[in-house]
Motif scaffolding. Structure first.
Motif, PDB file in Angstrom:
ATOM      1  N   MET A 142     -13.348 -67.394   9.141  1.00 18.14           N
ATOM      2  CA  MET A 142     -13.728 -66.712  10.354  1.00 18.14           C
ATOM      3  C   MET A 142     -13.301 -65.242  10.251  1.00 18.14           C
ATOM      4  O   MET A 142     -12.322 -64.924   9.605  1.00 18.14           O
ATOM      5  CB  MET A 142     -13.049 -67.337  11.569  1.00 18.14           C
ATOM      6  CG  MET A 142     -13.313 -68.817  11.788  1.00 18.14           C
ATOM      7  SD  MET A 142     -14.851 -69.065  12.629  1.00 18.14           S
ATOM      8  CE  MET A 142     -15.012 -70.810  12.425  1.00 18.14           C
ATOM      9  N   SER A 143     -14.015 -64.382  10.935  1.00 16.53           N
ATOM     10  CA  SER A 143     -13.672 -62.974  10.890  1.00 16.53           C
ATOM     11  C   SER A 143     -12.386 -62.724  11.666  1.00 16.53           C
ATOM     12  O   SER A 143     -12.016 -63.486  12.546  1.00 16.53           O
ATOM     13  CB  SER A 143     -14.828 -62.142  11.461  1.00 16.53           C
ATOM     14  OG  SER A 143     -14.993 -62.407  12.837  1.00 16.53           O
ATOM     15  N   THR A 181     -13.849 -60.634  15.567  1.00 19.94           N
ATOM     16  CA  THR A 181     -14.791 -61.342  16.430  1.00 19.94           C
ATOM     17  C   THR A 181     -15.324 -62.563  15.707  1.00 19.94           C
ATOM     18  O   THR A 181     -15.745 -62.476  14.556  1.00 19.94           O
ATOM     19  CB  THR A 181     -15.979 -60.428  16.812  1.00 19.94           C
ATOM     20  OG1 THR A 181     -15.477 -59.282  17.513  1.00 19.94           O
ATOM     21  CG2 THR A 181     -16.974 -61.158  17.696  1.00 19.94           C
ATOM     22  N   THR A 182     -15.287 -63.690  16.398  1.00 22.46           N
ATOM     23  CA  THR A 182     -15.887 -64.908  15.864  1.00 22.46           C
ATOM     24  C   THR A 182     -17.323 -64.956  16.358  1.00 22.46           C
ATOM     25  O   THR A 182     -17.568 -64.943  17.570  1.00 22.46           O
ATOM     26  CB  THR A 182     -15.121 -66.161  16.334  1.00 22.46           C
ATOM     27  OG1 THR A 182     -13.770 -66.066  15.877  1.00 22.46           O
ATOM     28  CG2 THR A 182     -15.763 -67.421  15.777  1.00 22.46           C
ATOM     29  N   ARG A 183     -18.269 -64.994  15.427  1.00 20.47           N
ATOM     30  CA  ARG A 183     -19.686 -65.026  15.782  1.00 20.47           C
ATOM     31  C   ARG A 183     -20.207 -66.446  15.632  1.00 20.47           C
ATOM     32  O   ARG A 183     -20.002 -67.089  14.603  1.00 20.47           O
ATOM     33  CB  ARG A 183     -20.474 -64.072  14.890  1.00 20.47           C
ATOM     34  CG  ARG A 183     -20.060 -62.616  15.149  1.00 20.47           C
ATOM     35  CD  ARG A 183     -20.915 -61.616  14.441  1.00 20.47           C
ATOM     36  NE  ARG A 183     -22.307 -61.807  14.812  1.00 20.47           N
ATOM     37  CZ  ARG A 183     -23.307 -61.694  13.939  1.00 20.47           C
ATOM     38  NH1 ARG A 183     -23.087 -61.400  12.684  1.00 20.47           N
ATOM     39  NH2 ARG A 183     -24.553 -61.868  14.335  1.00 20.47           N
ATOM     40  N   VAL A 213     -15.152 -63.547  21.021  1.00 21.46           N
ATOM     41  CA  VAL A 213     -16.182 -64.496  20.602  1.00 21.46           C
ATOM     42  C   VAL A 213     -17.546 -63.952  21.019  1.00 21.46           C
ATOM     43  O   VAL A 213     -17.735 -63.522  22.153  1.00 21.46           O
ATOM     44  CB  VAL A 213     -15.960 -65.891  21.231  1.00 21.46           C
ATOM     45  CG1 VAL A 213     -17.073 -66.847  20.811  1.00 21.46           C
ATOM     46  CG2 VAL A 213     -14.593 -66.436  20.855  1.00 21.46           C
ATOM     47  N   ASP A 223     -20.056 -67.242  11.997  1.00 16.90           N
ATOM     48  CA  ASP A 223     -18.893 -68.021  11.557  1.00 16.90           C
ATOM     49  C   ASP A 223     -19.065 -69.502  11.850  1.00 16.90           C
ATOM     50  O   ASP A 223     -18.371 -70.332  11.267  1.00 16.90           O
ATOM     51  CB  ASP A 223     -17.641 -67.516  12.271  1.00 16.90           C
ATOM     52  CG  ASP A 223     -17.344 -66.066  11.934  1.00 16.90           C
ATOM     53  OD1 ASP A 223     -17.165 -65.769  10.744  1.00 16.90           O
ATOM     54  OD2 ASP A 223     -17.316 -65.234  12.863  1.00 16.90           O
ATOM     55  N   LYS A 281     -19.993 -74.199   7.329  1.00 15.49           N
ATOM     56  CA  LYS A 281     -19.783 -73.708   8.695  1.00 15.49           C
ATOM     57  C   LYS A 281     -19.491 -74.864   9.657  1.00 15.49           C
ATOM     58  O   LYS A 281     -20.087 -75.930   9.548  1.00 15.49           O
ATOM     59  CB  LYS A 281     -21.012 -72.956   9.197  1.00 15.49           C
ATOM     60  CG  LYS A 281     -21.272 -71.695   8.407  1.00 15.49           C
ATOM     61  CD  LYS A 281     -22.364 -70.875   9.036  1.00 15.49           C
ATOM     62  CE  LYS A 281     -22.727 -69.689   8.186  1.00 15.49           C
ATOM     63  NZ  LYS A 281     -21.656 -68.813   7.829  1.00 15.49           N
ATOM     64  N   VAL A 317     -14.507 -72.017  17.331  1.00 14.43           N
ATOM     65  CA  VAL A 317     -13.614 -70.865  17.168  1.00 14.43           C
ATOM     66  C   VAL A 317     -12.301 -71.291  16.512  1.00 14.43           C
ATOM     67  O   VAL A 317     -11.759 -70.578  15.661  1.00 14.43           O
ATOM     68  CB  VAL A 317     -13.359 -70.187  18.527  1.00 14.43           C
ATOM     69  CG1 VAL A 317     -12.288 -69.106  18.414  1.00 14.43           C
ATOM     70  CG2 VAL A 317     -14.666 -69.593  19.063  1.00 14.43           C
TER      71      VAL A 317
END
Length: 184
Positions: free
Chosen positions: A1-2, A5-7, A36, A74, A110, A175
């Motif tokens: 995950m980034s 920001t979690t996309r 998010v 993500d 994912k 998330v």
């Protein structure tokens, strides 16, 4: 995950303009927690039916657009009703496009959750099971199935705090996902 920001890419299985499932997806997008971002992937009906011969040549632009949207995310949230005891064809077709190339598709690795509402007595259980199974075979990691049953199409699903908490729980699970470390 980034780190910032979690996309989360969101695929909606209903094409109906007034779809309750689209309303759910848009509600979750508009009320995403801080850090998010939910991106509803539009125009799934523009995807041609999956055909390996077509994909082996020049991948259609709409298919590439959907692949890119999911690849850049993500996680993946499937928001779907139940049609005839399974997921709608438009969602199945999108997953087919996302599953290729085999073992390297946009879904691979994912976290995936399935949610939705439907006026059927089973509340979409089969649709969500089938969608998660397909996404898992495509390389995704199934997390949580949140099924909200409604007794009437006129029920205000988004007016119930308990229902909203269940729907948000699927986003929270995506998330919170942390892949297990590979063992040698």
């Amino acid at each position: 995950m980034s780190d910032t920001t979690t996309r989360v890419a969101v695929l909606v299985g209903s094409l109906r303009a007034d779809s309750v499932n689209r309303q759910v997806a848009e509600y979750l997008r508009d009320h995403a927690p801080e850090g998010v971002q939910l991106d509803v992937v539009e125009d799934l009906d523009a995807l041609p039916f999956y055909n390996e011969d077509v994909d082996a040549g020049q991948t259609p632009a709409d298919a590439q657009r959907v692949r890119d949207a999911v690849a850049d995310a993500d996680g993946l949230l499937l928001v779907t009703p139940e049609y005839n005891g399974t997921m709608p064809a438009v969602l199945n077709n999108a997953i087919d496009w996302l599953s290729r190339p085999y073992g390297q598709g946009a879904i691979t690795g994912k976290p995936v959750a399935a949610i939705g509402v439907t006026p059927t007595p089973y509340g979409g259980v089969w649709s969500h099971e089938h969608a998660l199974k397909s996404a898992t075979i495509a390389g995704g990691i199934a997390l949580e199935d949140v099924t909200v049953s409604q007794t009437s199409i006129d029920v205000d699903v988004l007016g119930t705090e308990e229902v909203i908490a269940k729907l948000q729980g699927a986003v929270d699970a995506i998330v919170a996902f942390s892949p297990e470390p590979a063992t040698v």
